[in-house]
Design an enzyme around this catalytic site. Structure first.
Site, short mmCIF file in Angstrom:
data_model
loop_
_atom_site.label_atom_id
_atom_site.label_comp_id
_atom_site.label_asym_id
_atom_site.label_seq_id
_atom_site.Cartn_x
_atom_site.Cartn_y
_atom_site.Cartn_z
N CYS A 191 0.83 -1.20 0.00
CA CYS A 191 0.00 0.00 0.00
C CYS A 191 0.87 1.26 0.00
CB CYS A 191 -1.00 -0.04 1.15
SG CYS A 191 -2.37 1.10 0.92
N HIS B 92 -3.50 -5.50 0.95
CA HIS B 92 -2.88 -5.69 2.26
C HIS B 92 -2.84 -7.17 2.67
CE1 HIS B 92 -2.53 -1.54 3.84
NE2 HIS B 92 -3.55 -1.28 3.05
N GLU C 266 -1.24 -8.49 5.05
CA GLU C 266 -1.21 -8.65 6.51
C GLU C 266 -2.61 -8.60 7.11
OE1 GLU C 266 -0.67 -5.92 4.97
OE2 GLU C 266 -1.24 -4.16 6.15
#
Lengths: 80, 243
Positions: free
Chosen positions: B86, B203, B205
């Protein structure tokens, strides 16, 4: 010598400008008809340089190294 | 093996990435404040998401020119892995680690939702645990994630198989209807020439644990771990590429 450098950074010709499109749309909602609308960013920088050419060269380096992204931007420099 | 997660002023996904690396993947990870520089050698560096420097000028533009990024570029040029997520992807592209730029979404608003991605490259250090054309579900959260590069550069990325991920529909089809931000050719994950830098807007994560609704992203981190375990810090191919 003190110089005032004005740098204008805009999207290259033909690049999609979603910001301009949104502003144009908002103007239309207010009753303004526009044929075209572009946006640009302006930096006014006071600096010391031996002459106008040196001031312009410094501004060019500022554009190349930080202020503009060559993938999407063109820039214009005025020195006074 | 040790990973670094760089914290810039305005990073806000740094601890999430650190948590996944440490608690899900079992990797020793340091959170490194940008002013401290990379004071030791790392196997991989992650540039996390957030709003470094308030997105002033352009997202990632100012962070890309901080001294720690000179360390990160050096790390990348010697074959070290770099993952930009990002805002980290924006920083990586602004720093010249990958070509092109991530700019304002075609419809200029912030989009935060899960999207589907098609895995295009399964040989990079970040994607070996995926199947070719596998469709994965990972969230995006950005207003400036539209990938733009000159047409010749796009052609080169395709030719050199450096597109890691494209936005797609649930069925894996790529097209305007499944391209949330107007990215060129629906590209949202790109690899450097050496293959050791991945910049991606989604993302991983946020999709690395079942409790979050998707575990599809963890394979990126686990691929990095597997790659480092197999090849060490740099592979022969990368040495050749950077020579």
């Amino acid at each position: 010598m003190k110089y005032t450098v004005t740098i204008t950074i805009r999207l290259k010709e033909g690049m999609l400008n979603p910001e301009a499109r949104a502003i144009q749309h908002a103007l239309k909602n207010l009753g303004f008809q526009t044929e075209d609308l572009t946006t640009a960013r302006l930096f006014r920088i006071r600096l010391d340089a031996p002459d106008a050419a040196a001031a312009r060269e410094t501004a060019r380096q500022m554009c190349d190294r930080l202020l503009a992204n060559p993938v999407i931007h063109d820039y214009a420099i005025e020195v006074e | 093996m040790r990973f670094a997660v760089v914290q810039f002023g305005g990073s806000n996904c740094d601890r999430d990435v650190c948590h996944v690396l440490t608690d899900v993947c079992g990797v020793d990870t340091d959170l490194v404040w940008y002013k401290d520089g990379l004071s030791r050698s790392y196997d991989a560096v992650v540039l996390p998401g957030g709003f470094s420097y308030g997105d002033y000028l352009r997202p990632g533009a100012i962070a890309a020119r901080t001294p720690i990024m000179a360390d990160v570029i050096r790390h990348a040029k010697t074959g070290g892995l770099v993952l930009g997520i990002c805002n980290g992807a924006q920083i990586a592209s602004e720093a010249g680690l990958v070509p092109g730029v991530f700019t304002l979404n075609a419809y200029p608003k912030f989009i935060s939702r899960h999207v589907h991605l098609r895995v295009e490259n399964t040989t990079s250090p970040f994607t070996t645990l995926y199947r070719k054309d596998e469709v994965i579900r990972i969230p995006i959260a950005h207003a400036e994630g539209r990938y733009v590069a000159p047409p010749l550069e796009i052609a080169r990325l395709n030719r050199e198989k450096r597109v890691a991920f494209r936005f797609c529909g649930e069925d894996g089809n790529v097209g305007p209807e499944s391209n949330p931000n107007g990215s060129m050719e629906s590209i949202t994950g790109i690899l450097s020439g050496g293959g050791n830098v991945l910049a991606m807007m989604p993302h991983p994560e946020r999709s690395s644990e079942a409790v979050l609704g998707s575990e599809d992203g963890v394979k990126i981190f686990n691929s990095m771990v597997a790659y480092i375990e197999e090849y060490g810090r740099r592979s022969p191919a990368q040495q050749e590429n950077w020579a």
